[in-house]
Design a protein around this motif. Structure first.
Motif, PDB file in Angstrom:
ATOM      1  N   ALA A  88       0.827  -1.209   0.000  1.00  0.00           N
ATOM      2  CA  ALA A  88       0.000   0.000   0.000  1.00  0.00           C
ATOM      3  C   ALA A  88       0.859   1.254   0.000  1.00  0.00           C
ATOM      4  CB  ALA A  88      -0.933  -0.005   1.211  1.00  0.00           C
ATOM      5  N   LEU A  89       1.980   1.236   0.718  1.00  0.00           N
ATOM      6  CA  LEU A  89       2.872   2.397   0.739  1.00  0.00           C
ATOM      7  C   LEU A  89       3.454   2.663  -0.648  1.00  0.00           C
ATOM      8  CD1 LEU A  89       4.777   1.808   4.108  1.00  0.00           C
ATOM      9  CD2 LEU A  89       3.146   3.632   3.610  1.00  0.00           C
ATOM     10  N   ILE A  90       3.751   1.607  -1.382  1.00  0.00           N
ATOM     11  CA  ILE A  90       4.280   1.785  -2.741  1.00  0.00           C
ATOM     12  C   ILE A  90       3.185   2.284  -3.671  1.00  0.00           C
ATOM     13  CG2 ILE A  90       5.331   0.605  -4.703  1.00  0.00           C
ATOM     14  CD1 ILE A  90       6.685  -1.266  -2.733  1.00  0.00           C
ATOM     15  N   ARG A  91       1.968   1.776  -3.516  1.00  0.00           N
ATOM     16  CA  ARG A  91       0.870   2.236  -4.373  1.00  0.00           C
ATOM     17  C   ARG A  91       0.507   3.690  -4.086  1.00  0.00           C
ATOM     18  NH1 ARG A  91      -1.263  -0.917  -8.009  1.00  0.00           N
ATOM     19  NH2 ARG A  91      -1.190  -3.188  -7.794  1.00  0.00           N
ATOM     20  N   ARG A  92       0.760   4.165  -2.894  1.00  0.00           N
ATOM     21  CA  ARG A  92       0.551   5.590  -2.618  1.00  0.00           C
ATOM     22  C   ARG A  92       1.496   6.453  -3.444  1.00  0.00           C
ATOM     23  NH1 ARG A  92       1.058   7.201   3.406  1.00  0.00           N
ATOM     24  NH2 ARG A  92       0.872   9.219   2.379  1.00  0.00           N
ATOM     25  N   LYS A  93       2.679   5.908  -3.719  1.00  0.00           N
ATOM     26  CA  LYS A  93       3.657   6.653  -4.514  1.00  0.00           C
ATOM     27  C   LYS A  93       3.397   6.507  -6.015  1.00  0.00           C
ATOM     28  CE  LYS A  93       6.141   7.722  -0.850  1.00  0.00           C
ATOM     29  NZ  LYS A  93       6.284   9.120  -0.372  1.00  0.00           N
ATOM     30  N   ASP A 126       9.810   5.596  -0.936  1.00  0.00           N
ATOM     31  CA  ASP A 126      10.154   6.484  -2.043  1.00  0.00           C
ATOM     32  C   ASP A 126      11.325   5.950  -2.855  1.00  0.00           C
ATOM     33  OD1 ASP A 126      11.700   6.926   0.248  1.00  0.00           O
ATOM     34  OD2 ASP A 126      12.327   8.900  -0.455  1.00  0.00           O
ATOM     35  N   VAL A 127      12.269   5.278  -2.197  1.00  0.00           N
ATOM     36  CA  VAL A 127      13.400   4.690  -2.925  1.00  0.00           C
ATOM     37  C   VAL A 127      12.911   3.559  -3.826  1.00  0.00           C
ATOM     38  CG1 VAL A 127      15.554   3.396  -2.657  1.00  0.00           C
ATOM     39  CG2 VAL A 127      15.068   5.329  -1.159  1.00  0.00           C
ATOM     40  N   VAL A 128      12.049   2.703  -3.311  1.00  0.00           N
ATOM     41  CA  VAL A 128      11.531   1.583  -4.108  1.00  0.00           C
ATOM     42  C   VAL A 128      10.696   2.100  -5.272  1.00  0.00           C
ATOM     43  CG1 VAL A 128      10.090  -0.478  -4.034  1.00  0.00           C
ATOM     44  CG2 VAL A 128      11.576   0.060  -2.101  1.00  0.00           C
ATOM     45  N   ALA A 129       9.878   3.117  -5.030  1.00  0.00           N
ATOM     46  CA  ALA A 129       9.059   3.677  -6.107  1.00  0.00           C
ATOM     47  C   ALA A 129       9.940   4.273  -7.206  1.00  0.00           C
ATOM     48  CB  ALA A 129       8.117   4.735  -5.540  1.00  0.00           C
ATOM     49  N   LEU A 130      11.008   4.963  -6.818  1.00  0.00           N
ATOM     50  CA  LEU A 130      11.917   5.548  -7.800  1.00  0.00           C
ATOM     51  C   LEU A 130      12.574   4.464  -8.645  1.00  0.00           C
ATOM     52  CD1 LEU A 130      13.425   8.048  -8.904  1.00  0.00           C
ATOM     53  CD2 LEU A 130      15.125   7.688  -7.109  1.00  0.00           C
ATOM     54  N   GLU A 131      12.986   3.359  -8.007  1.00  0.00           N
ATOM     55  CA  GLU A 131      13.626   2.283  -8.763  1.00  0.00           C
ATOM     56  C   GLU A 131      12.631   1.558  -9.667  1.00  0.00           C
ATOM     57  OE1 GLU A 131      16.724   1.870  -8.885  1.00  0.00           O
ATOM     58  OE2 GLU A 131      17.409   3.069  -7.199  1.00  0.00           O
ATOM     59  N   LEU A 132      11.373   1.461  -9.241  1.00  0.00           N
ATOM     60  CA  LEU A 132      10.368   0.802 -10.078  1.00  0.00           C
ATOM     61  C   LEU A 132      10.131   1.566 -11.364  1.00  0.00           C
ATOM     62  CD1 LEU A 132       7.727  -0.385  -7.442  1.00  0.00           C
ATOM     63  CD2 LEU A 132       9.205  -1.834  -8.831  1.00  0.00           C
ATOM     64  N   LYS A 173      24.110   6.101  -4.162  1.00  0.00           N
ATOM     65  CA  LYS A 173      23.062   7.105  -4.300  1.00  0.00           C
ATOM     66  C   LYS A 173      22.168   7.094  -3.076  1.00  0.00           C
ATOM     67  CE  LYS A 173      22.620   6.963  -9.353  1.00  0.00           C
ATOM     68  NZ  LYS A 173      21.696   6.664 -10.476  1.00  0.00           N
ATOM     69  N   ALA A 174      21.560   8.223  -2.812  1.00  0.00           N
ATOM     70  CA  ALA A 174      20.587   8.334  -1.726  1.00  0.00           C
ATOM     71  C   ALA A 174      19.346   9.029  -2.260  1.00  0.00           C
ATOM     72  CB  ALA A 174      21.168   9.109  -0.541  1.00  0.00           C
ATOM     73  N   SER A 175      18.204   8.715  -1.675  1.00  0.00           N
ATOM     74  CA  SER A 175      16.961   9.354  -2.110  1.00  0.00           C
ATOM     75  C   SER A 175      17.020  10.860  -1.930  1.00  0.00           C
ATOM     76  CB  SER A 175      15.789   8.778  -1.318  1.00  0.00           C
ATOM     77  OG  SER A 175      15.945   9.026   0.073  1.00  0.00           O
ATOM     78  N   GLU A 176      17.827  11.297  -0.962  1.00  0.00           N
ATOM     79  CA  GLU A 176      17.942  12.728  -0.686  1.00  0.00           C
ATOM     80  C   GLU A 176      18.608  13.481  -1.830  1.00  0.00           C
ATOM     81  OE1 GLU A 176      18.752  15.170   3.448  1.00  0.00           O
ATOM     82  OE2 GLU A 176      19.876  13.358   2.993  1.00  0.00           O
ATOM     83  N   ASP A 177      19.335  12.769  -2.698  1.00  0.00           N
ATOM     84  CA  ASP A 177      19.977  13.420  -3.837  1.00  0.00           C
ATOM     85  C   ASP A 177      18.957  14.095  -4.750  1.00  0.00           C
ATOM     86  OD1 ASP A 177      22.274  12.422  -2.798  1.00  0.00           O
ATOM     87  OD2 ASP A 177      22.561  10.854  -4.301  1.00  0.00           O
ATOM     88  N   TYR A 178      17.722  13.568  -4.761  1.00  0.00           N
ATOM     89  CA  TYR A 178      16.693  14.107  -5.644  1.00  0.00           C
ATOM     90  C   TYR A 178      15.783  15.102  -4.933  1.00  0.00           C
ATOM     91  CZ  TYR A 178      18.295  10.068  -8.254  1.00  0.00           C
ATOM     92  OH  TYR A 178      19.085   9.153  -8.905  1.00  0.00           O
ATOM     93  N   TYR A 179      16.075  15.398  -3.679  1.00  0.00           N
ATOM     94  CA  TYR A 179      15.265  16.343  -2.920  1.00  0.00           C
ATOM     95  C   TYR A 179      16.006  17.645  -2.646  1.00  0.00           C
ATOM     96  CZ  TYR A 179      12.784  11.974  -2.011  1.00  0.00           C
ATOM     97  OH  TYR A 179      12.125  10.780  -2.156  1.00  0.00           O
TER      98      TYR A 179
END
Length: 519
Positions: free
Chosen positions: A179-184, A262-268, A295-301
């Motif tokens: 559900a957390l991934i589907r929210r993204k 958010d990391v998993v959603a970005l990779e998907l 890489k870190a998710s923060e790189d895109y924020y």
């Protein structure tokens, strides 16, 4: 003689044991409630957490039973939406009509309902938190979703912390994680496949991917690797990771894991697949490239300049954490002429009276620090941080004053330790911890030539690795200049309009290139 006499004596009679029943046997249900419930009780060893409640439903007076596992279900759902609904239902049932159809269409007010056709399916539903309804005279059943066990819920991540960005992390519930991934990703092309892995544990494993972006060959390969796993139990995603990775004998991780949605959603949306395992908050991502672990998710924020600077610092930290002790050993042992005269005199003065060569000195300090780090991880949180800080400070200072190690060695080991914590991935840090010791041995034996030989062997090993058929060093080797926009540097989002082709993907265009804004 005594052993022969003892073996000839009859043992005391033991209580009669029940016949061992294989609970996952693919056999049809019995036609009576008594036979079904007796089989379930016997197969589960008369376990006290298995609840079997018999009652009557409408005009069916011969018997109805509901079976579920206490602790895995929501009792309120069973009482209010199943038993009360069935016991108070006054709907007249046509004798020619299947009562299960009436239950499903008119009586039960539960969203997820499935037919139970055999014993294997029955046991799977009961042990997964569902409730199974059986009736006399019918060789089928009805499974209602009544899962209601307690979980940790969605909390802030403890491992992949960020200054800016989402704070939520996965939990141990696989449905919460999907559900957390589907929210993204609200795209209907986000597809989910479920497997049961583990002969004994029957752990739910979910394969997620974006249909139309992830290449079919990657999905088929992931599906085949999951379906071919033969093991008794899966308790953490690391068990799956070890069983599906391309290369086992390597210190480098070839499957990425994250606890951030958010990391998993970005990779998907990059064309990769995600593997979720019930009971763990860490989600696997494949294929995983070397640059993914830096890489870190923060790189895109953050802004482009800050993100690029931090990413370059991570690559520098990788080299420092890997080579700093080796360089110190090589210089102080073989290549003193490379140092400025004043620095050489200072190091020589510090090492005067040290009873060990530089390699043994570095080895002692590295082992001491690794022991302190492991002790801090295993100690209670209230004293773990204090132990690591005070222990490192006190031991280092005492070792220098006692003349066991030099002050320069303490500085080198401290810088190495600090650099090993700059990686977003803990798995990459573990790989560096392992490789640091053979590189120090090569430096102590052959100087810079040994370090160079070790690096060449390391690069050759990295070039030989693959992750689900993708070269591990992509996009550096093979070199793709047009794919460097999000590798060592992070270009503006306006330039990131294509996916890396080396990752299996059908849809190359990631997003439209934004036109410059003109007032």
């Amino acid at each position: 003689m005594f052993a022969r006499w003892l073996s000839s004596k009859k043992h005391p009679s033991l209580p009669k044991q029940n016949i061992i029943v294989e609970p996952m046997a693919s056999m049809p249900l019995f036609a009576t409630i008594q036979e079904n419930t007796d089989y379930v009780r016997q197969a589960l060893g008369n376990s006290t957490d298995i609840v079997i409640r018999e009652f009557t439903y409408n005009s069916i007076t011969e018997g109805v039973a509901i079976l579920y596992t206490d602790g895995l279900v929501d009792g309120n759902v069973i009482n209010d939406f199943i038993m009360r609904a069935m016991m108070t239902d006054s709907l007249d049932i046509d004798p020619k009509q299947n009562p299960f159809d009436v239950l499903e269409m008119h009586t039960l007010t539960i969203g997820e309902i499935q037919k139970v056709l055999d014993m294997k399916n029955l046991f799977h539903h009961i042990l997964s938190g569902d409730s199974v309804i059986l009736m006399n005279g019918y060789t089928t059943g009805l499974a209602a979703s009544t899962k209601g066990w307690k979980d940790r819920g969605v909390t802030e991540t403890n491992v992949e912390t960020v200054v800016r960005g989402p704070r939520e992390s996965f939990s141990e519930s696989i449905r919460t994680n999907t559900a957390l991934i589907r929210r993204k990703i609200k795209d209907p092309n986000l597809w989910v496949e479920t497997f049961q892995v583990g002969k004994v544990t029957q752990t739910d494993v979910v394969l997620m991917y974006v249909h139309g972006i992830a290449q079919d060959s990657l999905i088929i390969e992931a599906r085949n690797r999951l379906s071919q796993i033969q093991i008794d139990g899966i308790f953490e995603s690391s068990n799956i990771e070890e069983l599906i990775q391309d290369e086992v004998i390597t210190p480098f991780p070839t499957v990425y894991n994250s606890e951030r949605p958010d990391v998993v959603a970005l990779e998907l949306i990059q064309g990769k697949v995600a593997i979720l395992v019930d009971g763990t908050p860490f989600v696997l991502i494949a294929p995983a490239l070397f640059e993914t672990f830096l890489k870190a998710s923060e790189d895109y924020y953050h802004r482009v300049d800050i993100s690029t600077l931090v990413r370059i610092l991570r690559y520098a930290g990788f080299l420092i954490a890997l080579l700093a002790p080796s360089f110190y050993v090589a210089i102080t042992t073989f290549h003193q002429e490379m140092l400025p005269t004043q620095l050489l005199i200072s190091l020589a003065a510090q090492r005067e009276g040290i009873p060990f060569p530089a390699f043994i000195e570095a080895l002692l300090m590295e082992i001491t620090f690794e022991v302190l780090r492991e002790a801090a991880l295993r100690m209670p949180r209230s004293i773990g941080s204090a132990l690591s800080f005070v222990g490192t400070l006190v031991i280092g200072q005492a070792a220098v004053e006692a003349g066991i190690v030099s002050a320069a060695m303490v500085i080198v080991v401290s810088i190495t330790a600090i650099s090993s914590f700059v990686f977003p991935s803990y798995d990459l840090s573990n790989a560096i911890r392992i490789l640091r010791f053979p590189l120090m041995a090569l430096a102590a034996s052959f100087g810079f030539f040994g370090i160079l030989a070790g690096l060449l062997g390391l690069i050759l090993h990295l070039n030989s690795l693959q992750s689900f058929g993708v070269p591990y060093l992509s996009p550096f080797a093979p070199l793709e200049l047009n794919k460097q926009k999000d590798a060592l540097f992070r270009m503006p989002f306006q330039s990131l309009f294509s996916r890396v082709r080396t990752v299996h993907t059908n849809n190359v265009v990631k997003k439209a290139k934004r036109k410059p804004f003109r007032p």
